[in-house]
Design an enzyme around this catalytic site. Sequence first.
Site, PDB file in Angstrom:
ATOM      1  N   ASP A   1     -29.203 -11.489  28.735  1.00  0.00           N
ATOM      2  CA  ASP A   1     -30.195 -10.884  29.632  1.00  0.00           C
ATOM      3  C   ASP A   1     -30.047 -11.345  31.082  1.00  0.00           C
ATOM      4  O   ASP A   1     -31.029 -11.420  31.830  1.00  0.00           O
ATOM      5  CB  ASP A   1     -31.632 -11.177  29.143  1.00  0.00           C
ATOM      6  CG  ASP A   1     -31.868 -10.642  27.750  1.00  0.00           C
ATOM      7  OD1 ASP A   1     -31.275  -9.603  27.412  1.00  0.00           O
ATOM      8  OD2 ASP A   1     -32.638 -11.263  27.000  1.00  0.00           O
TER       9      ASP A   1
ATOM     10  N   ARG B   1     -39.501 -14.083  26.695  1.00  0.00           N
ATOM     11  CA  ARG B   1     -38.338 -14.951  26.846  1.00  0.00           C
ATOM     12  C   ARG B   1     -38.793 -16.342  27.279  1.00  0.00           C
ATOM     13  O   ARG B   1     -39.686 -16.461  28.108  1.00  0.00           O
ATOM     14  CB  ARG B   1     -37.364 -14.391  27.888  1.00  0.00           C
ATOM     15  CG  ARG B   1     -36.759 -13.053  27.473  1.00  0.00           C
ATOM     16  CD  ARG B   1     -35.894 -12.482  28.591  1.00  0.00           C
ATOM     17  NE  ARG B   1     -35.381 -11.159  28.252  1.00  0.00           N
ATOM     18  CZ  ARG B   1     -35.152 -10.199  29.135  1.00  0.00           C
ATOM     19  NH1 ARG B   1     -35.367 -10.404  30.426  1.00  0.00           N
ATOM     20  NH2 ARG B   1     -34.679  -9.033  28.751  1.00  0.00           N
TER      21      ARG B   1
ATOM     22  N   SER C   1     -28.096 -10.684  43.600  1.00  0.00           N
ATOM     23  CA  SER C   1     -28.999  -9.581  43.277  1.00  0.00           C
ATOM     24  C   SER C   1     -30.421  -9.998  43.641  1.00  0.00           C
ATOM     25  O   SER C   1     -30.906 -11.027  43.180  1.00  0.00           O
ATOM     26  CB  SER C   1     -28.892  -9.261  41.784  1.00  0.00           C
ATOM     27  OG  SER C   1     -29.849  -8.307  41.414  1.00  0.00           O
TER      28      SER C   1
ATOM     29  N   SER D   1     -35.907  -6.591  26.638  1.00  0.00           N
ATOM     30  CA  SER D   1     -35.878  -5.166  26.955  1.00  0.00           C
ATOM     31  C   SER D   1     -35.890  -4.293  25.701  1.00  0.00           C
ATOM     32  O   SER D   1     -36.297  -3.144  25.747  1.00  0.00           O
ATOM     33  CB  SER D   1     -34.677  -4.832  27.848  1.00  0.00           C
ATOM     34  OG  SER D   1     -33.585  -5.634  27.550  1.00  0.00           O
ATOM     35  N   VAL D   2     -35.470  -4.848  24.551  1.00  0.00           N
ATOM     36  CA  VAL D   2     -35.478  -4.061  23.312  1.00  0.00           C
ATOM     37  C   VAL D   2     -36.604  -4.514  22.398  1.00  0.00           C
ATOM     38  O   VAL D   2     -37.394  -3.709  21.911  1.00  0.00           O
ATOM     39  CB  VAL D   2     -34.125  -4.207  22.571  1.00  0.00           C
ATOM     40  CG1 VAL D   2     -34.185  -3.532  21.218  1.00  0.00           C
ATOM     41  CG2 VAL D   2     -33.010  -3.619  23.403  1.00  0.00           C
TER      42      VAL D   2
ATOM     43  N   LYS E   1     -26.543  -7.953  33.174  1.00  0.00           N
ATOM     44  CA  LYS E   1     -25.190  -7.383  33.077  1.00  0.00           C
ATOM     45  C   LYS E   1     -25.193  -5.872  33.323  1.00  0.00           C
ATOM     46  O   LYS E   1     -24.336  -5.347  34.033  1.00  0.00           O
ATOM     47  CB  LYS E   1     -24.590  -7.692  31.690  1.00  0.00           C
ATOM     48  CG  LYS E   1     -24.419  -9.174  31.425  1.00  0.00           C
ATOM     49  CD  LYS E   1     -23.976  -9.462  30.001  1.00  0.00           C
ATOM     50  CE  LYS E   1     -25.007  -9.214  28.949  1.00  0.00           C
ATOM     51  NZ  LYS E   1     -26.185 -10.122  28.993  1.00  0.00           N
TER      52      LYS E   1
ATOM     53  N   GLN F   1     -24.686 -10.006  25.252  1.00  0.00           N
ATOM     54  CA  GLN F   1     -25.192 -11.350  25.008  1.00  0.00           C
ATOM     55  C   GLN F   1     -24.709 -12.299  26.128  1.00  0.00           C
ATOM     56  O   GLN F   1     -24.540 -11.847  27.247  1.00  0.00           O
ATOM     57  CB  GLN F   1     -24.800 -11.870  23.608  1.00  0.00           C
ATOM     58  CG  GLN F   1     -25.510 -11.158  22.472  1.00  0.00           C
ATOM     59  CD  GLN F   1     -24.940  -9.777  22.151  1.00  0.00           C
ATOM     60  OE1 GLN F   1     -23.763  -9.636  21.889  1.00  0.00           O
ATOM     61  NE2 GLN F   1     -25.771  -8.758  22.152  1.00  0.00           N
TER      62      GLN F   1
ATOM     63  N   GLY G   1     -29.575  -5.202  25.099  1.00  0.00           N
ATOM     64  CA  GLY G   1     -30.466  -4.295  25.829  1.00  0.00           C
ATOM     65  C   GLY G   1     -30.120  -4.473  27.288  1.00  0.00           C
ATOM     66  O   GLY G   1     -30.425  -5.507  27.866  1.00  0.00           O
ATOM     67  N   HIS G   2     -29.410  -3.509  27.858  1.00  0.00           N
ATOM     68  CA  HIS G   2     -28.938  -3.622  29.247  1.00  0.00           C
ATOM     69  C   HIS G   2     -29.727  -2.650  30.121  1.00  0.00           C
ATOM     70  O   HIS G   2     -29.686  -1.441  29.908  1.00  0.00           O
ATOM     71  CB  HIS G   2     -27.433  -3.339  29.320  1.00  0.00           C
ATOM     72  CG  HIS G   2     -26.606  -4.367  28.605  1.00  0.00           C
ATOM     73  ND1 HIS G   2     -25.237  -4.331  28.537  1.00  0.00           N
ATOM     74  CD2 HIS G   2     -26.972  -5.478  27.927  1.00  0.00           C
ATOM     75  CE1 HIS G   2     -24.802  -5.377  27.847  1.00  0.00           C
ATOM     76  NE2 HIS G   2     -25.836  -6.076  27.459  1.00  0.00           N
TER      77      HIS G   2
END
Length: 423
Positions: A13, A302, A408, A296-297, A16, A221, A40-41
């Site tokens: 996470d 987290r 970012s 995200s999925v 990516k 991952q 989950g991207h």
Amino acid sequence: MKVDVLLGLQWGDEGKGKVVDVLTPKYDVVARFQGGPNAGHTLEFEGQKYILRSIPSGIFQGDKVNIIGNGVVLDPALFKAEAEALEASGHNLKDRLHISKKAHLILPTHRILDLAYEAAKGAAKVGTTGKGIGPTYTDKVSRNGVRVGDILHGFEEKYSSAKAKHEQLLKSMNYEYDLTELEKAWFEGIEYLKQFQFVDSEHEINNLLNAGKSVLCEGAQGTMLDIDFGSYPFVTSSNTVCAGACTGLGVAPNKIGEVYGIFKAYCTRVGAGPFPTELFDKVGDEICTLGHEFGSVTGRKRRCGWIDLVALKYSIMINGVTKLIMMKSDVLDMFDSIKACVAYQINGEEINYFPYDINENVEPVYVELSGWQTDMTKMHSEDEFPEEFNAYLSFLEEQLGVSVKFVSVGPDREQTVERYTEE
Ligand code: GDP
Ligand code: IMO
Ligand code: MG
């Protein structure tokens, strides 16, 4: 030509999906090489948000070829749902998405087995995504798997034989389950899959390279979840490291070019397992809230903590990272001070390498740096970076020995700053 690889250096996470989307215009091909719908991207652009699980993150940029390689495990039912949602939002996949015949299929019973094994582990459970990843790779290695290419030859027999073995196992575990809905969706997925090109992706990729095309490999991952080098047994079941791109696509080691290592300005982990810099205080909660740190999925919260440079150095070594990409620095924008773990203290002894055993005895040793306390989310050039942020970057580069090429500063495609590092 060589292939460039982009992969996560922490526990997944890292961002990516966003970066693959940003880099895609420079490439002709984007390829996934391991993992499956446990990934989950997330990608954000033009006010839209998309979450990809099995489909490469190059799918939104023009007519690029996107390849699902042999190292990936594919669930036809989840693939169908993902692909149909993309088609519905106007993104045509059919001619641009190629699937390796050697990719293994996640069967409905693999998903049930994943849940059954986790239940049997009780308190020692891994906290898997429940998508059948471990059981599918287990069957691959024990030579009992069913592959995409099998859909074209002797499929019914292979499926029934694998299913029978799984049902025996489930019976021996006294695990109750109902396959009806799962199996129905799965067979619909198999029919749906047939419209895509099943390819010998190792030949395709090498032919493309020989024809001068450029390829970006998208990791799933993160290195600390790698089956060999991660925090075993709290890991996923594939090689998430750079070498996984060789085995998961059929690319020779001497064809690897740039290796982009991506990390968050702090650290997160979802699921069980050791996490030396985890925070259980207000700061951890603040990072979680500001960073929207929920899966995200799976939607799972987290776990959050400070950046761990001991683990990052290890990841950089294993992957041969040539360029770093730092994500989510905006989450720390308003902090007055920031910590970075530079060593571990274990039973009174300080070490600066990643040890065999990371357990509750590992105490992080921190260096504290000044925060920049500036909103950086609208910055487009490194000339705008505050002094304290530059000091944080220089500190990381000095510790890690690799330069940070991109920063970012927000989830959108546009919130990405490329730095002037010498080539
Ligand atoms: P992946 O699995 O590595 O692709 O990462 P995920 O998509 O699971 O998680 C990354 C999350 O952070 C997503 O919700 C992204 O939209 C978001 N994200 C990515 N880059 C940034 C960033 O620079 N700042 C912020 N605030 N969010 C980001
Ligand atoms: P992306 O690609 C974060 C974690 C699970 C669990 C362990 C094993 O989005 O970064 P599995 O279902 O693979 O057998 O679960 O790995 N995990 C991830 N954590 N991001 C991911 O993918 C993950 N994929 C698996 O939470 O701890
Ligand atoms: Mg993710």
